[in-house]
Design an enzyme around this catalytic site. Structure first.
Site, short mmCIF file in Angstrom:
data_model
loop_
_atom_site.label_atom_id
_atom_site.label_comp_id
_atom_site.label_asym_id
_atom_site.label_seq_id
_atom_site.Cartn_x
_atom_site.Cartn_y
_atom_site.Cartn_z
N SER A 153 39.05 46.32 38.12
CA SER A 153 39.52 45.77 37.08
C SER A 153 38.51 45.37 35.94
O SER A 153 37.39 44.95 36.40
CB SER A 153 40.43 44.66 36.95
OG SER A 153 40.86 43.93 35.87
N TYR A 166 41.48 35.68 38.40
CA TYR A 166 41.69 37.10 38.76
C TYR A 166 40.55 37.64 38.48
O TYR A 166 39.76 39.08 39.59
CB TYR A 166 42.32 38.12 37.58
CG TYR A 166 42.94 39.39 37.92
CD1 TYR A 166 43.55 39.79 38.45
CD2 TYR A 166 42.34 40.17 36.76
CE1 TYR A 166 43.42 40.72 38.11
CE2 TYR A 166 42.85 41.67 36.23
CZ TYR A 166 43.47 41.82 37.31
OH TYR A 166 43.81 43.11 37.54
N THR A 201 52.45 48.46 32.55
CA THR A 201 53.24 48.91 33.91
C THR A 201 54.37 48.03 34.24
O THR A 201 55.37 48.04 35.16
CB THR A 201 52.07 48.55 35.62
OG1 THR A 201 51.53 46.68 35.17
CG2 THR A 201 50.94 49.36 34.73
#
Length: 337
Positions: A153, A166, A201
């Site tokens: 990412s 994350y 998404t």
């Protein structure tokens, strides 16, 4: 020293592929694109009902497509080993593997707590590690030359406030992909590091939110759905599969992500200061350790013009969620109090 596998545009038709986190969102779209290009696909995820819905969606889009599903917890090395053993037995081998499984925690670091960081590292990094190491013996045996893709990412290329668990886990995935690219080349296996930016998404519904949950949900769902900032997920999947097909070493998706990557590399101190400014606009820590999935967070009614703009981005992301199997609670989410 052996040369790295050459870039190629050879078709993928007839190859056996595995996608972890393949039951919804980006993983489902990557699986769809692999099927469209003639691959057999094994979808791996933790939730059996979600996998069934994903297989049904792919069957509707590609009647008769060779799709199978396997309930797999990528945090468990034995579960991942069984995934590849069964797939190789059913499909005659494994040629392409996409390690995509992950979770997203949206909260100040204090509210995410050590549990949030542990969960991110276990699912995102350990999941990618287990998938890679268990896949490599099969990929080395591929007659087409094995291909491995690790989904990182932009959050792993620079630290993003309120997404630190994350970011840390995705940074580790990026390092793993670069290192495996070098080491796996000896056996003719290519490794592609993929670093997407924001994509539409519908993943905001399964991200977990802490602290001031409503406000955290509002900014994240809005940015992830805003066209000028985020990318159409179907187009992203197409580019990812093309990068894997061509054995590219690295792919950074979205202009904003590429700009952030270059800015961080050239001026890391300035980038950190800009992140500090952005963080000032985000909610303050609340001392609330419980993280809840976005599907359970009720967004606040928009009042100001800025809130209405954010609501529009969220609406576009909600539309993506309906298309990409994100609208249902998983068994784990249903079991939460």
């Amino acid at each position: 020293m052996p040369a790295p596998p050459p870039r190629t545009s050879a078709p993928l038709h007839g190859l056996s592929s595995v996608v972890t986190g393949g039951s919804r969102g980006l993983g489902l779209l990557i699986s769809d694109e692999l099927v469209r290009r003639g691959c057999s696909v094994t979808l791996a995820a933790r939730d059996a009902a979600e996998l069934d819905r994903a297989a049904e969606l792919l069957g509707q889009r590609h009647p008769g497509a060779p799709v199978r599903t396997t309930v797999t917890d990528v945090r468990d090395k034995k579960s991942v080993a069984e995934l590849f053993r069964q797939t190789a037995a059913a499909r005659g081998g494994v040629d392409i593997v996409v390690a995509n499984a992950g979770i997203i925690q949206v909260a100040p670091a204090e509210d995410a707590g050590t549990t949030g960081f542990d969960d991110a590292m276990s699912t995102i990094f350990s999941g990618a590690l287990h998938t890679s190491l268990e896949a490599l013996p099969y990929l080395r045996e591929s007659r087409a030359g094995g291909r491995l893709a690790l989904i990182g990412s932009v959050g792993g290329l620079l630290a993003v406030p309120h997404l630190l668990p994350y970011s840390c886990a995705k940074a580790a995935v990026g390092a793993l992909a670069e290192g495996l690219y070098v080491e796996a080349a000896r056996a003719g296996v290519s490794v592609t590091a993929v670093h997407p930016g924001l994509m539409r998404t519908g993943s905001h519904l399964h991200a977990v939110f802490g602290g001031d949950r409503r406000r955290e949900f509002a900014w994240f769902s809005a940015l992830a759905g805003t066209p000028l900032v985020s990318m159409d997920a179907q187009r992203a999947a197409d580019r990812i599969v093309t990068a894997v097909q061509r054995r590219r070493v690295r792919l950074v998706l979205t202009p904003a992500a590429r700009a952030a990557d270059k800015a961080h590399g050239l001026a890391p101190v300035l980038t950190a200061r800009l992140s500090h400014v952005a963080n000032a606009l985000l909610p303050a820590p609340q001392g609330e350790p419980e993280l809840r999935p976005g599907i359970d967070v009720e967004p606040a009614a928009p009042r100001t013009l800025g809130e209405r703009v954010r609501a529009l981005g969220s609406a576009l992301n909600d539309r993506a969620a309906r298309a990409h199997n994100e609208r249902h609670r998983t068994a784990q989410e249903r079991a939460q109090p």
